[in-house]
Design an enzyme around this catalytic site. Structure first.
Site, PDB file in Angstrom:
ATOM      1  N   CYS A   4       0.929  -1.247   0.041  1.00  0.00           N
ATOM      2  CA  CYS A   4       0.074   0.039  -0.051  1.00  0.00           C
ATOM      3  C   CYS A   4       1.022   1.228   0.144  1.00  0.00           C
ATOM      4  O   CYS A   4       1.663   1.437   0.870  1.00  0.00           O
ATOM      5  CB  CYS A   4      -0.929   0.108   1.049  1.00  0.00           C
ATOM      6  N   CYS A   7       0.442   3.381   2.958  1.00  0.00           N
ATOM      7  CA  CYS A   7       1.102   2.748   4.268  1.00  0.00           C
ATOM      8  C   CYS A   7       2.526   3.446   4.243  1.00  0.00           C
ATOM      9  O   CYS A   7       3.028   3.553   5.213  1.00  0.00           O
ATOM     10  CB  CYS A   7       0.723   1.230   4.458  1.00  0.00           C
ATOM     11  N   ASP A  30      -0.958  16.236  -2.240  1.00  0.00           N
ATOM     12  CA  ASP A  30      -1.187  15.462  -3.063  1.00  0.00           C
ATOM     13  C   ASP A  30      -0.257  15.703  -4.410  1.00  0.00           C
ATOM     14  O   ASP A  30       0.385  16.947  -4.670  1.00  0.00           O
ATOM     15  CB  ASP A  30      -2.693  15.469  -3.865  1.00  0.00           C
ATOM     16  N   HIS A  46      -4.576   1.017   8.450  1.00  0.00           N
ATOM     17  CA  HIS A  46      -5.061   0.504   6.942  1.00  0.00           C
ATOM     18  C   HIS A  46      -6.226   0.073   7.068  1.00  0.00           C
ATOM     19  O   HIS A  46      -6.561  -0.681   7.644  1.00  0.00           O
ATOM     20  CB  HIS A  46      -4.089  -0.327   6.520  1.00  0.00           C
ATOM     21  N   ASN A  87     -13.597   9.337  -1.740  1.00  0.00           N
ATOM     22  CA  ASN A  87     -14.214   8.559  -2.798  1.00  0.00           C
ATOM     23  C   ASN A  87     -14.071   6.922  -2.493  1.00  0.00           C
ATOM     24  O   ASN A  87     -13.228   6.545  -1.792  1.00  0.00           O
ATOM     25  CB  ASN A  87     -13.423   8.551  -3.921  1.00  0.00           C
ATOM     26  N   GLY A  93     -14.322   6.760  -8.117  1.00  0.00           N
ATOM     27  CA  GLY A  93     -12.981   7.411  -8.258  1.00  0.00           C
ATOM     28  C   GLY A  93     -11.923   7.150  -7.606  1.00  0.00           C
ATOM     29  O   GLY A  93     -10.833   7.824  -7.376  1.00  0.00           O
ATOM     30  N   HIS A 100      -8.780   7.434   2.464  1.00  0.00           N
ATOM     31  CA  HIS A 100      -8.277   8.986   2.416  1.00  0.00           C
ATOM     32  C   HIS A 100      -9.268   9.985   2.359  1.00  0.00           C
ATOM     33  O   HIS A 100     -10.194   9.687   1.540  1.00  0.00           O
ATOM     34  CB  HIS A 100      -6.987   9.003   1.510  1.00  0.00           C
TER      35      HIS A 100
END
Length: 113
Positions: A4, A7, A30, A46, A87, A93, A100
């Site tokens: 991930c 993670c 981002d 997670h 999302n 999406g 998140h």
């Protein structure tokens, strides 16, 4: 989750531009922003998405929203307005399957709903 990406970011294995961190969440900019301010807020635990959340995550989910509010104030966008997006699932999406929330600000958004 060993593979991930979020993670790995939380653990410091992949670099990020950290905005905030506490015992429950990690927030960072981002890498492909959709707005002038685009911060991702991820739980350190997670969870693949909202469908995996349970009653035991109630404190975490509330903490994420209050963290978004705090970050909006810290980043100077609270007064002009901001958007918090989650999302859930591929058709919605979601591209990274670690829950998140996107904090978006600094632009005029169109009304989606």
């Amino acid at each position: 989750m060993n593979d991930c990406i979020f993670c790995k970011i939380v653990k410091g294995e992949i670099p990020s531009k950290k905005v905030y961190e506490d015992e429950l969440v990690y927030a960072f900019y981002d890498i492909a922003p959709a707005a002038p301010v685009h911060v991702l807020i991820v739980p350190k635990e997670h969870l693949s998405g909202m469908n995996e959340a349970e009653e035991k995550h109630e404190k975490l989910l509330g903490h994420i929203l209050l963290t978004a509010q705090k970050l909006a104030k810290t980043l100077g966008v609270a007064e002009d307005g901001y958007r918090i997006i989650n999302n859930c699932g591929e058709k919605a999406g979601q591209t990274v399957f670690h829950m998140h929330f996107h904090l978006l600000a600094g632009a005029q958004f169109t009304n989606l709903v």
